[in-house]
Design an enzyme around this catalytic site. Structure first.
Site, PDB file in Angstrom:
ATOM      1  N   GLU A   1       0.803  -1.210   0.000  1.00 33.54           N
ATOM      2  CA  GLU A   1       0.000   0.000   0.000  1.00 33.54           C
ATOM      3  C   GLU A   1       0.837   1.261   0.000  1.00 33.54           C
ATOM      4  OE1 GLU A   1      -2.201  -1.205   3.430  1.00 33.54           O
ATOM      5  OE2 GLU A   1      -0.937   0.036   4.682  1.00 33.54           O
TER       6      GLU A   1
ATOM      7  N   CYS B   1       3.583   8.320   1.002  1.00 36.32           N
ATOM      8  CA  CYS B   1       4.149   7.376   1.966  1.00 36.32           C
ATOM      9  C   CYS B   1       4.249   6.026   1.257  1.00 36.32           C
ATOM     10  CB  CYS B   1       3.182   7.329   3.155  1.00 36.32           C
ATOM     11  SG  CYS B   1       3.650   6.186   4.434  1.00 36.32           S
TER      12      CYS B   1
ATOM     13  N   CYS C   1       6.471  -7.119   6.944  1.00 36.39           N
ATOM     14  CA  CYS C   1       7.634  -6.626   7.685  1.00 36.39           C
ATOM     15  C   CYS C   1       8.007  -7.662   8.733  1.00 36.39           C
ATOM     16  CB  CYS C   1       7.307  -5.295   8.371  1.00 36.39           C
ATOM     17  SG  CYS C   1       8.738  -4.544   9.187  1.00 36.39           S
TER      18      CYS C   1
ATOM     19  N   CYS D   1       7.025  -4.753  15.500  1.00 38.97           N
ATOM     20  CA  CYS D   1       6.819  -3.727  16.525  1.00 38.97           C
ATOM     21  C   CYS D   1       5.402  -3.949  17.069  1.00 38.97           C
ATOM     22  CB  CYS D   1       6.965  -2.333  15.923  1.00 38.97           C
ATOM     23  SG  CYS D   1       8.637  -2.031  15.295  1.00 38.97           S
TER      24      CYS D   1
ATOM     25  N   CYS E   1       2.204  -2.221  15.539  1.00 42.30           N
ATOM     26  CA  CYS E   1       2.144  -1.999  14.085  1.00 42.30           C
ATOM     27  C   CYS E   1       1.424  -3.129  13.358  1.00 42.30           C
ATOM     28  CB  CYS E   1       3.560  -1.846  13.545  1.00 42.30           C
ATOM     29  SG  CYS E   1       3.608  -1.638  11.754  1.00 42.30           S
TER      30      CYS E   1
ATOM     31  N   HIS F   1      -2.262   5.444  15.795  1.00 39.62           N
ATOM     32  CA  HIS F   1      -3.393   5.184  14.910  1.00 39.62           C
ATOM     33  C   HIS F   1      -4.178   4.022  15.468  1.00 39.62           C
ATOM     34  CE1 HIS F   1      -3.775   6.963  10.791  1.00 39.62           C
ATOM     35  NE2 HIS F   1      -2.713   7.601  11.217  1.00 39.62           N
TER      36      HIS F   1
ATOM     37  N   CYS G   1       0.152   2.277   8.965  1.00 37.26           N
ATOM     38  CA  CYS G   1       0.999   1.234   8.405  1.00 37.26           C
ATOM     39  C   CYS G   1       0.328  -0.147   8.332  1.00 37.26           C
ATOM     40  CB  CYS G   1       2.231   1.166   9.295  1.00 37.26           C
ATOM     41  SG  CYS G   1       3.588   0.306   8.600  1.00 37.26           S
TER      42      CYS G   1
HETATM   43  N1  SAH Z   1      10.090   0.328   9.375  1.00 38.03           N
HETATM   44  C1  SAH Z   1      10.210   1.749   9.314  1.00 38.03           C
HETATM   45  C2  SAH Z   1       9.234   2.433   8.379  1.00 38.03           C
HETATM   46  C3  SAH Z   1       7.785   1.978   8.337  1.00 38.03           C
HETATM   47  S1  SAH Z   1       6.700   2.390   9.670  1.00 38.03           S
HETATM   48  C4  SAH Z   1      10.106   2.335  10.697  1.00 38.03           C
HETATM   49  O1  SAH Z   1       9.690   1.634  11.599  1.00 38.03           O
HETATM   50  O2  SAH Z   1      10.476   3.494  10.886  1.00 38.03           O
HETATM   51  C5  SAH Z   1       6.597   4.150   9.683  1.00 38.03           C
HETATM   52  C6  SAH Z   1       6.245   4.706  11.045  1.00 38.03           C
HETATM   53  O3  SAH Z   1       4.883   4.394  11.392  1.00 38.03           O
HETATM   54  C7  SAH Z   1       7.127   4.139  12.164  1.00 38.03           C
HETATM   55  O4  SAH Z   1       7.566   5.169  13.005  1.00 38.03           O
HETATM   56  C8  SAH Z   1       6.144   3.220  12.866  1.00 38.03           C
HETATM   57  O5  SAH Z   1       6.531   2.955  14.170  1.00 38.03           O
HETATM   58  C9  SAH Z   1       4.849   3.996  12.747  1.00 38.03           C
HETATM   59  N2  SAH Z   1       3.637   3.230  13.065  1.00 38.03           N
HETATM   60  C10 SAH Z   1       3.392   1.925  12.868  1.00 38.03           C
HETATM   61  N3  SAH Z   1       2.167   1.582  13.334  1.00 38.03           N
HETATM   62  C11 SAH Z   1       1.618   2.706  13.833  1.00 38.03           C
HETATM   63  C12 SAH Z   1       0.351   3.018  14.456  1.00 38.03           C
HETATM   64  N4  SAH Z   1      -0.560   2.086  14.644  1.00 38.03           N
HETATM   65  N5  SAH Z   1       0.149   4.301  14.846  1.00 38.03           N
HETATM   66  C13 SAH Z   1       1.081   5.257  14.640  1.00 38.03           C
HETATM   67  N6  SAH Z   1       2.279   5.034  14.054  1.00 38.03           N
HETATM   68  C14 SAH Z   1       2.546   3.768  13.664  1.00 38.03           C
END
Ligand code: SAH
Length: 368
Positions: free
Chosen positions: A105, A118, A125, A129, A132, A300, A343
């Site tokens: 996406e 974006c 991935c 995390c 995420c 989010h 994400c």
């Molecule tokens: N892997 C990379 C880039 C992709 S995620 C990274 O982690 O930086 C991009 C950003 O979105 C990251 O800072 C991630 O932690 C954040 N992110 C992921 N899920 C999220 C959510 N549910 N709410 C807010 N930010 C989120």
């Protein structure tokens, strides 16, 4: 450059998976062999990224016969648009289906005269995390250059076209675990012969993959680095981001410190978990150490895990603490929440029920 992935026609060279200079060379040799003037190559290259054509037949400044012959020798694959959603705030989300059935996406976020795209760098991935959605679905594969830069190309092929002014690698995946493809993609994004987006307007976001940060720092262009910090101590970060075992916080901060350009810290606000006064104090020390700008991100809804977003009051309290400690800070606006634009969320909606893949299956880390 990597070999072209076999597709419908494995013998054909994918002109979108090599840098423009290599594409031009290949087409020039082909033009000469076909009895066409060599300048045809430059015409074709303009249709790859700068003024993209959906296929060879649409390159109407070329003779029809030559267009047909080009299509027999080369490909310029599209990404198939599987879904498009628009949010009440103007944020748009695109779901693309790749040639092997994988979904990725892309999110387009308009703000004033800017349009930030974006983009995704991996299908899924490996990092898992805790909050995420992409992490929860597991890792499938690295994207190739034509699939990463292709997300921008597809915007320019829409009708009416969208022309991004800024690019952030904040879609699905960890860009610095796919450096082999991200490295030439940065060239395509930035090159005036290709997508022509200023390096300062291109941000690579990472959990802190050290070899990748070093490789990015070696690029002469002013590409920006964003580090997903999310917690100011190893103990807390460990519980949110398993990658912290491999790349502990202090080493990530050190890498940010030696990165000779401005660094942004991303910090997702998790109610009661990482949003207390003591966290602000610790985070401020790290940010000062790195001369980093801090972006506070409201959680989010609909990510993974069972987290509560920090309240608006708590986010403002936290940002005031940082500011008082001499740190530059911004609270990111939550965009596209009504279309699940965080994400991995759209793909998750499509693929519910798919078993997640283990973190050990994280593909190769390629660093030049
Ligand atoms: N892997 C990379 C880039 C992709 S995620 C990274 O982690 O930086 C991009 C950003 O979105 C990251 O800072 C991630 O932690 C954040 N992110 C992921 N899920 C999220 C959510 N549910 N709410 C807010 N930010 C989120």
């Amino acid at each position: 450059m990597q070999a072209t992935r076999p597709e419908a026609s494995p013998a054909k060279k994918n002109l979108l998976n090599v840098l423009p200079a290599e594409a031009e060379q290949a087409v020039r040799a082909f033009a000469i062999a076909s009895g066409e003037p060599p300048f045809r190559a430059a015409q074709v290259v303009r249709h790859l990224w700068l003024n993209p054509a959906p296929d060879f037949s649409a390159m109407t400044d070329l003779p029809a016969g030559f267009r047909a012959r080009l299509a027999e020798a080369f490909t310029i694959p599209r990404l198939e648009l599987a879904a498009r959603q628009i949010s009440a705030d103007g944020t748009e989300k695109f779901l693309f289906r790749l040639h092997d059935g994988e979904f990725i996406e892309t999110v387009a976020i308009p703000e004033g005269s800017r349009l930030t795209l974006c983009i995704s760098s991996q299908a899924g991935c490996a990092l898992q995390c805790a909050f995420c959605a992409t992490g929860a679905m597991g890792f499938t594969r690295n994207l190739e250059m034509f699939e990463i830069a292709g997300q921008v190309r597809e915007m320019k092929l829409l009708s009416p076209a969208l022309s991004p002014t800024n690019i952030v690698f904040m879609g699905m995946g960890e860009p610095l675990m796919n450096w082999r493809a991200v490295d030439p993609t940065l060239t395509i994004l930035n090159s005036p012969q290709a997508l022509g987006i200023g390096a300062r307007h291109i941000t690579v976001s990472t959990v802190g993959v050290l070899p990748g940060i070093i490789a990015l720092g070696k690029r002469p262009e002013q590409f920006r680095l964003a580090i997903s910090v999310h917690a100011p101590s190893d103990e807390l970060r460990q519980s949110l981001m398993p990658i912290n075992t491999k790349y502990p916080l202090a080493s990530v901060i050190e890498a940010g410190k030696v990165f000779d350009r401005r660094v942004t810290f991303e910090y997702v606000m998790l109610g009661g978990l990482n949003d207390q006064a003591e966290h602000a104090t610790q985070l401020a020390a790290l940010a000062r150490d790195c001369r980093a700008f801090v972006n506070l991100i409201p959680l989010h809804p609909g990510g993974a895990g069972d987290f509560t977003p920090s309240t608006t009051e708590q986010i403002h309290f936290f940002s005031r603490r940082l500011r008082a400690a001499g740190v530059e800070v911004a609270v990111r606006k939550s965009r596209g929440t009504d279309i699940a634009a965080a994400c991995g969320q759209l793909r998750v909606e499509r693929q519910r029920g798919r078993a997640p893949v283990g973190a050990e299956n994280d593909g190769d880390i390629h660093v030049a």
